[in-house]
Design a protein around this motif. Structure first.
Motif, PDB file in Angstrom:
ATOM      1  N   LEU A   1       1.130  -0.889  -0.091  1.00 35.70           N
ATOM      2  CA  LEU A   1      -0.029  -0.091   0.002  1.00 35.70           C
ATOM      3  C   LEU A   1       0.544   1.113  -0.181  1.00 35.70           C
ATOM      4  O   LEU A   1       1.904   1.469   0.789  1.00 35.70           O
ATOM      5  CB  LEU A   1      -0.959   0.304   1.451  1.00 35.70           C
ATOM      6  N   SER A   2       0.825   2.089  -1.430  1.00 32.74           N
ATOM      7  CA  SER A   2       1.003   3.293  -1.131  1.00 32.74           C
ATOM      8  C   SER A   2       0.015   4.213   0.057  1.00 32.74           C
ATOM      9  O   SER A   2      -0.702   4.566  -0.356  1.00 32.74           O
ATOM     10  CB  SER A   2       0.958   4.427  -2.304  1.00 32.74           C
ATOM     11  N   GLY A   3       1.091   4.340   0.663  1.00 34.92           N
ATOM     12  CA  GLY A   3       0.571   5.379   2.069  1.00 34.92           C
ATOM     13  C   GLY A   3      -0.379   7.306   1.306  1.00 34.92           C
ATOM     14  O   GLY A   3      -0.719   8.386   1.416  1.00 34.92           O
ATOM     15  N   ARG A   4       0.937   7.289   0.126  1.00 41.04           N
ATOM     16  CA  ARG A   4       0.360   8.541  -0.399  1.00 41.04           C
ATOM     17  C   ARG A   4      -0.571   8.398  -1.384  1.00 41.04           C
ATOM     18  O   ARG A   4      -1.167   9.494  -1.000  1.00 41.04           O
ATOM     19  CB  ARG A   4       1.821   9.199  -1.163  1.00 41.04           C
ATOM     20  N   ARG A   5      -0.830   7.462  -2.048  1.00 41.86           N
ATOM     21  CA  ARG A   5      -1.385   7.666  -3.027  1.00 41.86           C
ATOM     22  C   ARG A   5      -2.816   7.406  -2.569  1.00 41.86           C
ATOM     23  O   ARG A   5      -3.792   7.729  -2.652  1.00 41.86           O
ATOM     24  CB  ARG A   5      -1.290   6.071  -3.598  1.00 41.86           C
ATOM     25  N   LEU A   6      -3.022   6.621  -1.431  1.00 43.63           N
ATOM     26  CA  LEU A   6      -4.077   6.716  -0.475  1.00 43.63           C
ATOM     27  C   LEU A   6      -4.422   7.787   0.068  1.00 43.63           C
ATOM     28  O   LEU A   6      -5.747   8.621   0.433  1.00 43.63           O
ATOM     29  CB  LEU A   6      -3.653   6.050   0.877  1.00 43.63           C
ATOM     30  N   ARG A   7      -3.415   8.576   0.531  1.00 44.55           N
ATOM     31  CA  ARG A   7      -4.023  10.117   1.086  1.00 44.55           C
ATOM     32  C   ARG A   7      -3.947  10.805   0.679  1.00 44.55           C
ATOM     33  O   ARG A   7      -5.385  11.212   0.700  1.00 44.55           O
ATOM     34  CB  ARG A   7      -2.289  10.462   2.263  1.00 44.55           C
ATOM     35  N   ARG A   8      -4.093  11.114  -0.912  1.00 44.67           N
ATOM     36  CA  ARG A   8      -4.770  12.306  -1.839  1.00 44.67           C
ATOM     37  C   ARG A   8      -6.084  11.301  -2.220  1.00 44.67           C
ATOM     38  O   ARG A   8      -6.188  12.720  -2.223  1.00 44.67           O
ATOM     39  CB  ARG A   8      -3.893  11.781  -3.621  1.00 44.67           C
ATOM     40  N   GLU A   9      -6.296   9.803  -2.430  1.00 44.88           N
ATOM     41  CA  GLU A   9      -7.318   9.836  -2.925  1.00 44.88           C
ATOM     42  C   GLU A   9      -8.319   9.663  -1.802  1.00 44.88           C
ATOM     43  O   GLU A   9      -9.201  10.547  -2.336  1.00 44.88           O
ATOM     44  CB  GLU A   9      -7.557   8.409  -2.661  1.00 44.88           C
ATOM     45  N   LEU A  10      -7.685  10.000  -0.375  1.00 38.98           N
ATOM     46  CA  LEU A  10      -8.755   9.705   0.766  1.00 38.98           C
ATOM     47  C   LEU A  10      -9.350  11.522   0.907  1.00 38.98           C
ATOM     48  O   LEU A  10     -10.379  12.307   1.264  1.00 38.98           O
ATOM     49  CB  LEU A  10      -8.632  10.056   1.903  1.00 38.98           C
ATOM     50  N   HIS A  11      -8.415  12.610   0.565  1.00 43.05           N
ATOM     51  CA  HIS A  11      -8.460  14.022   1.047  1.00 43.05           C
ATOM     52  C   HIS A  11      -9.331  14.321  -0.637  1.00 43.05           C
ATOM     53  O   HIS A  11     -10.394  14.843   0.242  1.00 43.05           O
ATOM     54  CB  HIS A  11      -7.559  14.381   0.718  1.00 43.05           C
ATOM     55  N   ARG A  12      -9.374  13.459  -1.520  1.00 40.01           N
ATOM     56  CA  ARG A  12      -9.642  14.147  -2.887  1.00 40.01           C
ATOM     57  C   ARG A  12     -11.518  13.590  -2.143  1.00 40.01           C
ATOM     58  O   ARG A  12     -12.424  14.269  -2.778  1.00 40.01           O
ATOM     59  CB  ARG A  12      -9.825  12.688  -4.036  1.00 40.01           C
TER      60      ARG A  12
END
Length: 89
Positions: free
Chosen positions: A64-75
């Motif tokens: 899991l990419s924490g960075r990618r997940l964070r961006r998606e959650l923010h979106r």
């Protein structure tokens, strides 16, 4: 979806726990080898654990990419970023 003795699963759980505090979401853990886990894997095209679903839709599997997940959650949630902006990889 997780499996026992899975290092990527443990890492994903830690990332999800941290982000759930920041973005106020709940986490459900399903064993991949359970009937529910097998059904989710098949429906979502998850090839190996960990399998991450957001709002019932497949998001990722494997490391899991924490960075990618964070961006998606923010979106999706529009939640403000809190604390440092350094992210897990």
């Amino acid at each position: 979806m997780t499996r026992e003795s899975c290092d990527f699963c443990e890492s994903a759980k830690q990332i999800l726990q941290r982000l759930s505090t920041e973005f106020s979401f709940s986490i459900s853990v399903v064993a991949l080898d359970s009937p529910a886990g097998q059904a989710l894997a098949e429906r979502g095209g998850i090839l190996f654990p960990p399998g991450i679903f957001l709002d019932g839709e497949p998001f990722s599997y494997g490391r899991l990419s924490g960075r990618r997940l964070r961006r998606e959650l923010h979106r999706r949630l529009g939640a403000p970023r809190v604390g440092n902006d350094h992210l897990e990889r």
